[in-house]
Every structure is written in structure tokens, then in C-alpha cells.
Design an enzyme around this catalytic site. Structure first.
Site, short mmCIF file in Angstrom:
data_model
loop_
_atom_site.label_atom_id
_atom_site.label_comp_id
_atom_site.label_asym_id
_atom_site.label_seq_id
_atom_site.Cartn_x
_atom_site.Cartn_y
_atom_site.Cartn_z
N GLU A 43 10.79 -5.98 0.67
CA GLU A 43 11.28 -4.97 1.47
C GLU A 43 10.85 -5.12 2.88
O GLU A 43 9.77 -5.68 3.20
CB GLU A 43 10.98 -3.52 1.05
CG GLU A 43 11.56 -2.31 1.99
CD GLU A 43 11.19 -1.10 1.66
OE1 GLU A 43 11.73 -0.02 2.08
OE2 GLU A 43 9.96 -0.81 1.09
N LYS A 116 19.10 2.57 1.58
CA LYS A 116 18.25 3.44 0.98
C LYS A 116 18.57 4.81 0.82
O LYS A 116 18.61 5.50 1.80
CB LYS A 116 16.81 3.32 1.52
CG LYS A 116 15.55 3.76 0.69
CD LYS A 116 14.42 3.12 1.43
CE LYS A 116 13.04 3.46 0.56
NZ LYS A 116 11.86 2.96 1.18
N CYS A 153 12.64 0.24 -2.84
CA CYS A 153 10.98 0.92 -2.73
C CYS A 153 11.08 2.38 -3.42
O CYS A 153 11.30 2.69 -4.42
CB CYS A 153 10.71 1.07 -1.19
SG CYS A 153 8.76 1.20 -1.63
#
Length: 282
Positions: A43, A116, A153
């Protein structure tokens, strides 16, 4: 295609964007030489993990997907090597900022962008200061080798992420990550929890999982690596510890995973009419 070779990269990053891109590119080439068709960098590999503090200067590093140096570099590399590279980057869209991923295909084209969905906010991980919650929904990408599903993540802690990607046809789950020590609790090592959560996704969805994390110490915050690839049983096929730099690769038997998935019956036995509570705001 019944089998697919995939790779995860693990390395440390510094302040120099071009040096970071060069280091990632070197490992991408190594992965492609090993036969990988999909290569996952960690990431936000463009630089240091800047979310440890709240500093408005960092907003200046965000760029649109068509102008971001990390994305442009990976596009060129993907076209040259004829591979897929899920590429994490700090995205600017008008006045909005996102923690995003561009899925780059084997011709170097951006197939689409995922933003995200789950944004953490805590000591050492003040992402809500920088990133707007993603508005793309969970996304999968259909390729000749497999349908690829990607979370970023913090997304990886949520079983809903994995299940949503699976319901959209994912055959492999990828999680680029930047996670390490917890500044508020030096005795808390979440590396084993981090791995268990994703291995749980593999088992409960009968799907291979690929996880890539950074290493190194950045302004006192140590990133713990432990990148891995596991199969649909949750068995580890390749793994790193907390300090290695390099490429993890494994060949996934997707036809075997399909048979195992059907035999377990998890998707046959689902009861979505009972799950309404999952969509209610507490």
C-alpha cells in the site's frame, strides 16, 4: 486457465518517490521473471507512510490516476512485461482525496480504480484526516487468468469485504497493506492477528489470499512485513518474516479451489434473508 502464478512484494520505502518506484520496479521484474502474471506491491509505496501525523503538506502529493507517477510507472512496466499490477496510490479527484488502487492490465491500461472503503483513525494511523471514504464500492476485475478482488489494508479486517468481493465473482483476494507497530501500546503485536484475519477470509470463502506489507522503521514506527500467499484452505504457500526484502510467488490451482468451494457449500447454504441486521446502522 486453471493455474495462475501470483506474487507479493515486500520492501522498505523512503522519502524519494523515484527511488521507491525504482525499487518496486526491480522487484516487479524479478516477479515476472519467476512467471508471475499478477504482482502486488504494498500500500502507498510512493513514499513513507505519512498518516502517522496530520500535516496538510502531504495533500500536495496526491495526484489524479492519470497523472500519478507511481501509476504511470507501473502502467509502463505492466505493458512491457505483459502482467497485471494492482497499484496503490494517493488519489486526488477534484477537491477529494482517496486511498486508491488502480488495476493495471497486461497492456498497461487502467481497468478501473478502487477507493478504500474502511478508513482507520487511531494513534499512528490517522487516515481519516487524509482520505475520504471510498465511493466505488467493492470491485473485482475479470482477467483471462482469474477474476481478481482487491481490498486495501484496513479493509482486510472486515469479513464483509471478502464476502462482497466473492459474491462479485472474485477467485483470488489481494490486500496491499501498510501496517506495523501500535504507538499507543508498544507491547501489542498485531502481525499474527493481521495474518489470521486474512487466512480466515481464505477459509470461510475457500479462496486464495495474497497480502503484501512494507518493512522498515519510519520515524519510530516499525512496519512488520509478514507478507504471505495462502491457498483456499488457508495453508501458507509462501511467506516472509519481519525483515526480508524480496518477492513471494506461488502458483494457485484455481480449478481445485472452485471444486473445494462448491464442495464446502458456503455459498449454497447462505441465508441472505436473515442478514438484514448487517445493513442497519447501529
Amino acid at each position: 486457465m486453471t493455474k495462475l502464478n501470483v506474487a507479493a512484494l515486500q520492501l522498505a520505502f523512503g522519502e524519494d518517490l523515484q527511488e521507491n518506484i525504482a525499487n518496486v520496479s526491480e522487484l516487479v521484474r524479478e516477479a515476472a521473471a519467476k512467471g508471475a502474471r499478477v504482482v502486488l506491491p504494498p500500500e502507498l509505496f510512493e513514499g513513507l507512510y505519512f498518516c502517522k501525523t496530520q500535516d496538510e503538506d502531504h495533500f500536495g502529493t496526491a495526484k489524479p490516476v492519470g497523472a500519478h507517477p507511481a501509476v504511470l510507472a507501473m502502467q509502463q512496466l505492466a505493458a512491457e512485461l505483459e502482467i497485471y499490477i494492482p497499484t496503490s496510490f494517493f488519489e486526488l479527484d477534484g477537491h477529494h482525496h482517496y486511498n486508491s488502487l488502480a488495476m493495471i492490465d497486461d497492456r498497461g491500461k487502467v481497468m478501473g480504480v478502487y477507493r478504500k472503503s474502511h478508513i482507520p483513525d487511531g494513534p499512528g494511523y490517522s487516515e481519516k484526516f487524509y482520505f475520504r471514504p471510498g465511493n466505488t464500492g467493492f470491485r473485482t476485475w475479470r482477467t483471462p487468468g482469474a477474476t481478481l478482488g482487491v481490498g486495501i489494508c484496513w479493509d482486510q479486517w472486515y469479513p464483509e469485504t471478502a464476502r462482497a468481493l466473492m459474491l462479485d465473482g472474485a477467485e483470488i483476494l489481494f490486500f496491499p497493506t501498510a501496517i506495523g507497530t501500535e504507538p499507543h501500546d508498544p507491547d501489542l503485536d498485531t502481525s499474527r492477528l493481521w495474518r489470521r484475519a486474512m487466512i480466515g477470509h481464505a477459509v470461510s470463502n475457500v479462496v486464495p489470499v495474497v497480502a503484501s506489507n512494507r518493512i522498515g522503521t519510519e520515524d519510530g514506527q516499525r512496519f512488520y512485513g509478514n507478507s504471505f500467499i495462502c491457498d483456499e484452505r488457508g495453508d501458507i504457500l509462501a511467506e516472509f518474516g519481519a525483515t526480508e526484502t524480496g518477492v513471494l510467488s506461488a502458483t494457485l490451482d484455481l480449478e481445485q479451489a472452485r471444486r473445494h468451494r462448491a464442495a464446502f457449500g458456503f455459498f449454497r447454504d447462505r441465508r441472505p434473508e436473515l442478514y438484514g441486521r448487517l445493513t442497519e446502522d447501529i
